[in-house]
Design a protein around this motif. Sequence first.
Motif, PDB file in Angstrom:
ATOM      1  N   GLU A  42      -6.195 -11.122   3.273  1.00  0.00           N
ATOM      2  CA  GLU A  42      -7.350 -10.249   3.097  1.00  0.00           C
ATOM      3  C   GLU A  42      -7.116  -8.966   3.878  1.00  0.00           C
ATOM      4  N   ARG A  58      -3.904 -11.259  -2.690  1.00  0.00           N
ATOM      5  CA  ARG A  58      -4.562 -12.284  -1.866  1.00  0.00           C
ATOM      6  C   ARG A  58      -3.663 -13.504  -1.695  1.00  0.00           C
ATOM      7  N   GLY A 112     -10.241  -1.652   3.199  1.00  0.00           N
ATOM      8  CA  GLY A 112      -9.765  -1.216   1.892  1.00  0.00           C
ATOM      9  C   GLY A 112      -9.426  -2.370   0.964  1.00  0.00           C
ATOM     10  N   GLU A 113      -8.664  -2.041  -0.085  1.00  0.00           N
ATOM     11  CA  GLU A 113      -8.347  -2.993  -1.141  1.00  0.00           C
ATOM     12  C   GLU A 113      -7.298  -4.009  -0.685  1.00  0.00           C
ATOM     13  N   THR A 114      -7.457  -5.248  -1.158  1.00  0.00           N
ATOM     14  CA  THR A 114      -6.439  -6.283  -0.962  1.00  0.00           C
ATOM     15  C   THR A 114      -5.568  -6.325  -2.203  1.00  0.00           C
ATOM     16  N   GLU A 115      -4.327  -5.885  -2.088  1.00  0.00           N
ATOM     17  CA  GLU A 115      -3.435  -5.830  -3.247  1.00  0.00           C
ATOM     18  C   GLU A 115      -3.043  -7.228  -3.724  1.00  0.00           C
ATOM     19  N   TYR A 125      -3.633  -6.711   7.306  1.00  0.00           N
ATOM     20  CA  TYR A 125      -4.087  -7.831   6.484  1.00  0.00           C
ATOM     21  C   TYR A 125      -4.252  -9.047   7.394  1.00  0.00           C
ATOM     22  N   TYR A 153       0.830  -1.217   0.000  1.00  0.00           N
ATOM     23  CA  TYR A 153       0.000   0.000   0.000  1.00  0.00           C
ATOM     24  C   TYR A 153       0.858   1.258   0.000  1.00  0.00           C
TER      25      TYR A 153
END
Length: 427
Positions: free
Chosen positions: A287, A296, A291-294, A278, A255
């Motif tokens: 996960e 997985r 926000g967004e998971t860059e 995460y 991130y």
Amino acid sequence: MKIKIKDAAYEEVLAQPVERHRSPVRPLWIFRLLLKLLSMPDLRATNFTCRKTGMERLGRREPCLILMNHSSFIDLKIAASILYPRPFNIVCTSDGFVGKNGLMRAVGCIPTKKFITDMTLVRDMLHALKKENSSVLMFPEASYSFDGTATPLPDSMGKCLKILGVPVVMIRTYGAFARDPLYNNLKLRRVDVSADMEYLLSPEEIREKSAEELNEILQKQFSFDNFRWQQENNIRIAEAFRADCLNRVLYKCPYCGTEGKMLGEGTELSCGECGKRYELTEYGYMEAVDGETEFRHIPDWYRWERESVRKELENGTYGLDIPVTICMMVHSKCIYRVGSGRLVHTAEGFHLTGCDGRLDYTQKPGASYSLYSDYYWYEVGDMICIGNGDVLYYCFPGEGGDVVAKTRLAAEELYKMTCRRRRERRG
């Protein structure tokens, strides 16, 4: 498992006599039986099973080369169980002999230095196969996987198969990495373990194929993804410590891009710079808590870190310069702790200095295709090892965040760049 360490002056270590080479011996039946018996509790605890394919092609007394992927400490226990009563010698790292040389040789171990050209290893393997009529177990990856995928194989493997000229058997494990990943400080998870044992190549097939073709076969055999295996087979890992020390592998925040400030604790991995968190799920996915998971998939995250290192090398911004505690190995009696120093790694290779200016060692990028590096090495600490056929330097970082994985990635990418430049110069 611990290792014998002794404090000594640098000059005292250099003055130590050179250890005499000893040819491998065929392990006695009592040691083979003892290894099998000692392996039984762990295999029983993991509900171990083995599937065999084509093994009827191998004679009961016919020596062979056994290749096995390297996932965790249970690997040798698996081999000792499924190969019994077949006699076999084991190629293992030379520091495994420290403080127990006689025992290791009696059980059939053959010492070698990881990622260093070892001219005597093939001769020792030939001796075991031809003179002792004993099979040879080898882990060609040489190091445990950091991210659960295969580590590089040496280009010399195809040539080695042709020189040895014996049948090749492949052992591939499932669940061994998930049970005991290297980053997790030897904490065992409740995971079933199994293995496939396959007759891979006959001597006639080896003679018919080129070294390059044999390398391609081995690359396919050593192509795996342990996290993908966990996900596809719905393997649940519910231990609350499953993300402990995961920062050793995932050291860079996707991130904010900060390195060395990730913290794996409990079931979460978090960035100390931007605060992003995460979760490592029970089925092996990453996960984002918010926000967004860059990424997985952990190997995808690790692959991105490799690509980032490659870009740093290409644009000239890569560099490691850290204080380290330095240990040395010159024989199998013990590891010598000789003091402190600095380890520098750049596009020019490694440069280790220390012991009040008396130690000054350099190693070029083309010296090895990978790097001997480890987490929690013999319960001492995270470690980077460089050296040559005469002496090994074990460097334990004192600060600078999680540098072990990045340094190994950089060493591997530098080697590729060096080989590519050599090919270009040849035209």
